[in-house]
Design an enzyme around this catalytic site. Structure first.
Site, PDB file in Angstrom:
ATOM      1  N   ARG A 216       0.845  -1.203   0.000  1.00 36.10           N
ATOM      2  CA  ARG A 216       0.000   0.000   0.000  1.00 36.10           C
ATOM      3  C   ARG A 216       0.878   1.250   0.000  1.00 36.10           C
ATOM      4  O   ARG A 216       0.585   2.240  -0.680  1.00 36.10           O
ATOM      5  CB  ARG A 216      -0.889   0.016   1.243  1.00 36.10           C
ATOM      6  CG  ARG A 216      -1.945  -1.074   1.230  1.00 36.10           C
ATOM      7  CD  ARG A 216      -3.009  -0.814   2.287  1.00 36.10           C
ATOM      8  NE  ARG A 216      -2.725  -1.453   3.561  1.00 36.10           N
ATOM      9  CZ  ARG A 216      -3.343  -2.545   4.007  1.00 36.10           C
ATOM     10  NH1 ARG A 216      -4.265  -3.139   3.274  1.00 36.10           N
ATOM     11  NH2 ARG A 216      -3.050  -3.053   5.180  1.00 36.10           N
ATOM     12  N   ASP A 254     -16.031  -3.570  -4.356  1.00 39.23           N
ATOM     13  CA  ASP A 254     -16.051  -4.866  -3.680  1.00 39.23           C
ATOM     14  C   ASP A 254     -17.462  -5.421  -3.836  1.00 39.23           C
ATOM     15  O   ASP A 254     -18.432  -4.663  -3.802  1.00 39.23           O
ATOM     16  CB  ASP A 254     -15.705  -4.701  -2.193  1.00 39.23           C
ATOM     17  CG  ASP A 254     -15.268  -6.013  -1.548  1.00 39.23           C
ATOM     18  OD1 ASP A 254     -14.080  -6.140  -1.196  1.00 39.23           O
ATOM     19  OD2 ASP A 254     -16.128  -6.913  -1.398  1.00 39.23           O
ATOM     20  N   SER A 255     -17.572  -6.746  -3.974  1.00 37.73           N
ATOM     21  CA  SER A 255     -18.910  -7.321  -4.144  1.00 37.73           C
ATOM     22  C   SER A 255     -19.699  -7.277  -2.841  1.00 37.73           C
ATOM     23  O   SER A 255     -20.910  -7.420  -2.839  1.00 37.73           O
ATOM     24  CB  SER A 255     -18.799  -8.762  -4.654  1.00 37.73           C
ATOM     25  OG  SER A 255     -18.028  -9.520  -3.764  1.00 37.73           O
ATOM     26  N   CYS A 342      -2.958 -14.185  -3.240  1.00 35.14           N
ATOM     27  CA  CYS A 342      -2.638 -14.605  -1.867  1.00 35.14           C
ATOM     28  C   CYS A 342      -2.902 -16.099  -1.674  1.00 35.14           C
ATOM     29  O   CYS A 342      -2.965 -16.580  -0.553  1.00 35.14           O
ATOM     30  CB  CYS A 342      -3.415 -13.769  -0.852  1.00 35.14           C
ATOM     31  SG  CYS A 342      -5.191 -13.918  -1.027  1.00 35.14           S
TER      32      CYS A 342
HETATM   33  N1  SAH Z   1      -7.323  -5.546  -0.906  1.00 32.64           N
HETATM   34  C1  SAH Z   1      -7.886  -5.759   0.399  1.00 32.64           C
HETATM   35  C2  SAH Z   1      -8.095  -7.222   0.730  1.00 32.64           C
HETATM   36  C3  SAH Z   1      -8.977  -7.950  -0.271  1.00 32.64           C
HETATM   37  S1  SAH Z   1      -9.805  -9.320   0.399  1.00 32.64           S
HETATM   38  C4  SAH Z   1      -6.997  -5.078   1.457  1.00 32.64           C
HETATM   39  O1  SAH Z   1      -5.912  -4.562   1.134  1.00 32.64           O
HETATM   40  O2  SAH Z   1      -7.390  -5.060   2.619  1.00 32.64           O
HETATM   41  C5  SAH Z   1     -10.818  -9.812  -0.911  1.00 32.64           C
HETATM   42  C6  SAH Z   1     -12.102  -9.000  -1.087  1.00 32.64           C
HETATM   43  O3  SAH Z   1     -12.666  -9.401  -2.332  1.00 32.64           O
HETATM   44  C7  SAH Z   1     -13.195  -9.244  -0.052  1.00 32.64           C
HETATM   45  O4  SAH Z   1     -13.522  -8.036   0.585  1.00 32.64           O
HETATM   46  C8  SAH Z   1     -14.387  -9.801  -0.858  1.00 32.64           C
HETATM   47  O5  SAH Z   1     -15.637  -9.285  -0.416  1.00 32.64           O
HETATM   48  C9  SAH Z   1     -14.084  -9.318  -2.246  1.00 32.64           C
HETATM   49  N2  SAH Z   1     -14.638 -10.133  -3.357  1.00 32.64           N
HETATM   50  C10 SAH Z   1     -14.733 -11.476  -3.442  1.00 32.64           C
HETATM   51  N3  SAH Z   1     -15.229 -11.852  -4.641  1.00 32.64           N
HETATM   52  C11 SAH Z   1     -15.449 -10.714  -5.356  1.00 32.64           C
HETATM   53  C12 SAH Z   1     -15.927 -10.432  -6.668  1.00 32.64           C
HETATM   54  N4  SAH Z   1     -16.278 -11.414  -7.496  1.00 32.64           N
HETATM   55  N5  SAH Z   1     -15.985  -9.145  -7.066  1.00 32.64           N
HETATM   56  C13 SAH Z   1     -15.619  -8.135  -6.234  1.00 32.64           C
HETATM   57  N6  SAH Z   1     -15.167  -8.349  -4.983  1.00 32.64           N
HETATM   58  C14 SAH Z   1     -15.076  -9.613  -4.540  1.00 32.64           C
END
Ligand code: SAH
Length: 398
Positions: A216, A254-255, A342
Site C-alpha cells: 500500500r 467490492d462485491s 494470496c
Molecule cells: N485488498 C484488500 C483485501 C482484499 S480481500 C486489502 O488490502 O485489505 C478480498 C475481497 O474481495 C473481499 O472483501 C471480498 O468481499 C471481495 N470479493 C470477493 N469476490 C469478489 C468479486 N467477485 N468481485 C468483487 N469483490 C469480490
C-alpha cells in the site's frame, strides 16, 4: 520436575526422519508407524525416530498433518515455552520498528514463520487478536493470552479470540469468538499515519489485511495525478493510501456491501467527505466490463485466494488470467497495475505465468517494475517454504 516422558510417543517409520532433520515443522500421518488411537487432538506429543531418538515435540492433530512441531529439542511445552516464543516474535517486530506512534497495526505471530505453527496474532493498538488454526493452539489460548499481556513494552491489555472459522471443523471444538482478557470498544488502528477502523468482531481474518502494508505504501508513491481503481477493496486500505498520495480520483469496488461501507468509513476517517472518492458494491468482472477503456491510470487487483488447495490450481490460474486480462484491457496507456495472489497453492512462477498469459491475450506492451511479496512481519521460516503465500507484480502497461 516435569519431563517430556509424560507425553505420548509417536514413532516415525524407518527412513522418515529426513524432513525433521531439516527442521520442517510438519509430520505427515503417513510418516508414522501407526496413528495413535488413545491420543486426543490438540495434545502435546513426542515424535521419535525409528531408533528411539527424540526428534521433536508438537501438537497432535487428526488429518494429513498429524503433528505440528513446536520444539526440535526435547522440552516441556508449558507457559514459559509460549512466553519465550512470543518474546522472540516481539523482539523481531521491535527490530522492524513496527510499533510506533504512527503505526499501531502489525502481525506479531505468523504461524510457522514464528516457530508457532497453528497460531496467528495481530496487534491493533492495545488489543491483540488471536487466531488458532490447530486444536493444540485452541487449548493453549488462555496461556497465550496471558503471555501476550506480559510482553514488555508491547502494551497489550485486551486479547480477542477469533477462531470460529479457522479451526478444523471435524475437531468439534465449537470455539466461541470472544475476549479472553479485557474488552475494547475503540478499534481504530494506525498504519503509517493513516487511521483504520478495525472490526475484529465481524471482519474477515483478524479484521484487517496487515499483510499489504508495504505494498500500500508503494502504491501511494505512484498515485499522484492518477485515476485509481481499487478492485476487491475490502476495508479500503489501498484507497486510503492512494488518496494521501495525491490521486485525482479513487474508485473502490467490492462485491460485499459491508466492505464498501467499511471503505467509505475509513476514507471519511482520514479525509472527511472528499469528492475524489467513490465506492461501488459490484462484482469485479461486471464492473470491469462496464467501464470504458482508458478510465484508469492505476489499478489494484487484490482478489481473495482463488485456490485454497493444490487441487484447485488449474481453475485458479484460469481465474487469475481472466481477471488480469480484464484489467489490462481497460487500463490507460502509461498505466500501472498492481496485481496480487494470496493463494498459497499458487507459487510465484504459476502466478507470473497467468499474468503473462493475460498480457499476451491483450497484446499490450507490459513490463514488470516490481515483484512484491509479504512484509517482514509475515516472515517465512526458511525450513518451511510453504509459508510464502503473497505474490504481487507491479506492471507498466503501454
Ligand atoms: N485488498 C484488500 C483485501 C482484499 S480481500 C486489502 O488490502 O485489505 C478480498 C475481497 O474481495 C473481499 O472483501 C471480498 O468481499 C471481495 N470479493 C470477493 N469476490 C469478489 C468479486 N467477485 N468481485 C468483487 N469483490 C469480490
Amino acid at each position: 520436575m516435569q519431563t517430556t516422558s509424560q507425553y505420548p510417543d509417536l514413532r516415525l517409520r524407518r527412513g522418515k526422519e529426513a524432513s525433521l532433520e531439516r527442521f520442517h515443522p510438519w509430520v505427515f500421518s503417513g510418516a508414522l508407524t501407526a496413528m495413535p488411537t488413545d491420543v486426543e487432538e490438540g495434545q502435546v506429543v513426542r515424535v521419535l525416530a525409528a531408533d528411539g531418538r527424540v526428534m521433536g515435540v508438537g501438537h497432535f492433530q487428526i488429518g494429513s498433518i498429524a503433528v505440528r512441531i513446536l520444539s526440535f529439542s526435547d522440552r516441556i511445552i508449558d507457559a514459559d515455552f509460549y512466553y519465550q516464543a512470543l518474546l522472540q516474535a516481539w523482539t523481531l517486530r521491535k527490530a522492524l520498528r513496527l510499533r510506533r506512534d504512527d503505526n499501531t497495526a502489525f502481525r506479531l505471530v505468523h504461524g510457522e514463520g514464528d516457530f508457532l505453527p497453528g497460531l496467528v496474532v495481530d496487534i491493533y493498538g492495545d488489543t491483540a487478536v488471536v487466531q488458532a488454526h490447530s486444536p493444540g493452539m485452541h487449548f493453549a489460548r488462555q496461556i497465550i493470552a496471558e503471555a501476550l499481556t506480559r510482553l514488555p513494552d508491547l502494551g497489550v491489555v485486551n486479547v480477542y479470540y477469533k477462531s470460529e472459522t479457522t479451526l478444523p471443523y471435524k475437531a468439534r471444538l465449537d470455539p466461541v469468538n470472544d475476549y479472553l482478557i479485557g474488552h475494547s470498544d475503540t478499534n481504530i488502528a494506525i498504519e503509517n499515519g493513516l487511521k483504520f477502523n478495525i472490526d475484529w468482531l465481524r471482519g474477515q481474518k483478524t479484521g484487517f489485511f496487515v499483510d499489504q502494508r508495504d505494498n500500500r505504501a508503494l502504491l501511494e508513491q505512484y498515485s499522484r495525478g492518477r485515476r485509481v481503481l481499487n478492485m476487491f477493496c475490502y476495508t479500503g486500505g489501498f484507497s486510503v493510501y492512494a488518496m494521501r498520495g495525491g490521486a485525482t480520483q479513487v474508485d473502490s469496488v467490492d462485491s460485499s456491501a459491508k466492505a464498501v461501507a467499511l471503505t467509505e468509513a475509513n476514507i471519511r476517517l482520514n479525509f472527511g467527505d472528499d469528492p475524489r472518492h467513490h465506492a461501488y458494491a459490484e462484482d469485479a468482472f461486471k464492473y470491469l466490463d462496464s467501464v470504458g477503456d482508458n478510465a484508469y491510470d492505476l489499478m489494484v487487483l487484490d482478489p481473495p485466494a482463488f485456490a485454497k488447495h493444490r487441487d484447485a490450481l488449474r481453475n485458479a490460474l484460469r481465474g487469475y488470467q481472466k481477471l488480469n486480462a480484464a484489467g489490462l484491457r481497460r487500463i490507460a496507456p502509461g498505466g500501472i497495475l498492481f496485481t496480487f495472489s494470496c493463494s498459497q497453492a499458487v507459487d510465484r512462477r504459476d502466478f507470473r505465468l497467468a499474468v503473462f498469459s493475460a498480457a499476451a491475450q491483450t497484446g499490450r506492451r507490459v513490463r514488470i517494475l516490481h515483484q512484491l511479496t509479504q512484509p517482514a512481519d509475515h516472515p517465512i521460516n526458511i525450513y518451511h517454504p510453504e509459508g510464502e503465500y503473497l505474490k504481487g507484480l507491479i506492471l507498466y502497461v503501454e
